[in-house]
Design an enzyme around this catalytic site. Structure first.
Site, PDB file in Angstrom:
ATOM      1  N   GLU A  39      95.445 135.324  26.633  1.00 18.90           N
ATOM      2  CA  GLU A  39      95.901 134.819  27.935  1.00 18.90           C
ATOM      3  C   GLU A  39      94.799 135.069  28.973  1.00 18.90           C
ATOM      4  O   GLU A  39      94.137 136.117  28.935  1.00 18.90           O
ATOM      5  CB  GLU A  39      97.168 135.629  28.294  1.00 18.90           C
ATOM      6  N   LYS A 110     102.977 128.819  31.361  1.00 18.30           N
ATOM      7  CA  LYS A 110     103.841 129.976  31.037  1.00 18.30           C
ATOM      8  C   LYS A 110     105.173 129.894  31.775  1.00 18.30           C
ATOM      9  O   LYS A 110     105.208 129.776  33.004  1.00 18.30           O
ATOM     10  CB  LYS A 110     103.105 131.262  31.402  1.00 18.30           C
ATOM     11  N   CYS A 143     102.259 135.288  26.116  1.00 15.65           N
ATOM     12  CA  CYS A 143     102.588 136.703  26.313  1.00 15.65           C
ATOM     13  C   CYS A 143     104.078 136.973  26.505  1.00 15.65           C
ATOM     14  O   CYS A 143     104.839 136.854  25.566  1.00 15.65           O
ATOM     15  CB  CYS A 143     101.749 137.263  27.460  1.00 15.65           C
ATOM     16  N   VAL A 170     100.691 144.648  27.733  1.00 22.52           N
ATOM     17  CA  VAL A 170     100.572 146.030  28.211  1.00 22.52           C
ATOM     18  C   VAL A 170     101.730 146.896  27.693  1.00 22.52           C
ATOM     19  O   VAL A 170     101.579 148.095  27.525  1.00 22.52           O
ATOM     20  CB  VAL A 170     100.483 146.104  29.760  1.00 22.52           C
TER      21      VAL A 170
HETATM   22  C1  ACM Z   1     102.211 139.539  30.092  1.00 26.05           C
HETATM   23  O1  ACM Z   1     103.035 138.624  30.052  1.00 26.05           O
HETATM   24  N1  ACM Z   1     100.935 139.315  30.330  1.00 26.05           N
HETATM   25  C2  ACM Z   1     102.614 140.923  29.835  1.00 26.05           C
END
Ligand code: ACM
Length: 264
Positions: A39, A110, A143, A170
């Site tokens: 990402e 996203k 992510c 993370v």
């Molecule tokens: C994330 O969605 N970058 C934790």
């Protein structure tokens, strides 16, 4: 069979040209059909102002990063899925692009923004869909989308055999959770995470957990990278394994769904 994998590395915040060129040098060595990058691989993750987002975002497909990726995809007859910050007029998205040997194919924006991403990006409103890349059908998510099982399910129902998953993880849970996402949908997933940490503008330090991985439809981890090593990994994937959803003579993951009972 398709040779698919990821490149896990340490982007340097704000150094778009440097990040892109160093990734291209590494990809040039790869013998692969499909490679997933993390990402926001070209910009870094921890934005501290909208101005930074505006400066580092690019139009798709005309921006520098998409164009450079198109060049290597053409040269190496490669398919790439890569996360970049997208500028669309005055709006910014945390996006993933699909590029093939003939150029730019598609963008996924996203859907589920994590934490302070909500300050800077607009959530995508895409329908989840699969793309035919010749040897396989792939879907994209980014992510934190992993936290919403509906995403992987929608991609699988749309026909995706390999979920391509750029990430900047993370929290510790995703690598294990993707085993379940693959098992419950009988698909492959390639999660491409980054390594290193960022602490910008006095904000909390973000440490990325590495552990990029490739999981198969039976929930087997074909490869999981270390937490803090740069890794380019390609494995042989047979996408046919993801085409049927049969568990045994009585159970089929898709036919057994009781959609009429899932309404609340
Ligand atoms: C994330 O969605 N970058 C934790």
């Amino acid at each position: 069979m398709i040779r698919g994998g990821f490149y896990q590395f340490r982007p340097v915040f704000g150094e778009v040209q440097r990040n892109v060129e160093s990734v291209l040098r590494r990809l040039d060595e790869a013998e692969a059909d499909l490679i997933v990058l993390p990402e926001l691989f070209n910009s870094g993750y921890q934005f501290i102002s909208r101005r930074e987002v505006a400066e580092l975002s690019e139009e798709i497909p005309d921006g520098f990063t998409t164009q450079r990726l198109c060049e290597i995809a053409k040269d190496k007859k490669l398919w790439l899925v890569a996360g970049i910050p997208e500028r669309a007029g005055r709006v910014f998205y945390n996006s993933s692009i699909l590029i093939g040997p003939k150029g730019y194919v598609a963008t996924y924006r996203k859907t589920h923004l994590f934490y302070e991403e909500k300050l800077f990006f607009k959530p995508g409103a895409n329908r989840f869909r699969a793309y035919d890349i010749g040897k396989a059908r792939i879907g994209m998510m980014i992510c934190f989308d992993w936290y919403f099982p509906e995403v992987a399910r929608a991609l699988a129902l749309a026909g995706a055999e390999i979920i391509c998953h750029p990430a900047n993880l993370v929290l510790p849970h995703c690598p294990d959770a993707m085993v379940t996402r693959c098992l419950e949908n009988h698909v492959f997933a390639i999660t491409a995470n980054r390594i290193g940490s960022e602490q910008r503008g006095g904000k909390k330090r973000l440490t990325y957990i590495g552990q990029s991985e490739i999981v198969d439809p039976k929930g087997r981890i074909l490869f999981r990278a270390a937490r803090s090593q740069e890794v380019l990994k390609i494995v042989e994937i047979n996408p046919r394994e993801a085409r049927h959803k049969t568990l045994n003579r009585y159970n089929n993951l898709f036919h057994d769904r009781r959609v009429e009972l899932y309404v609340v």
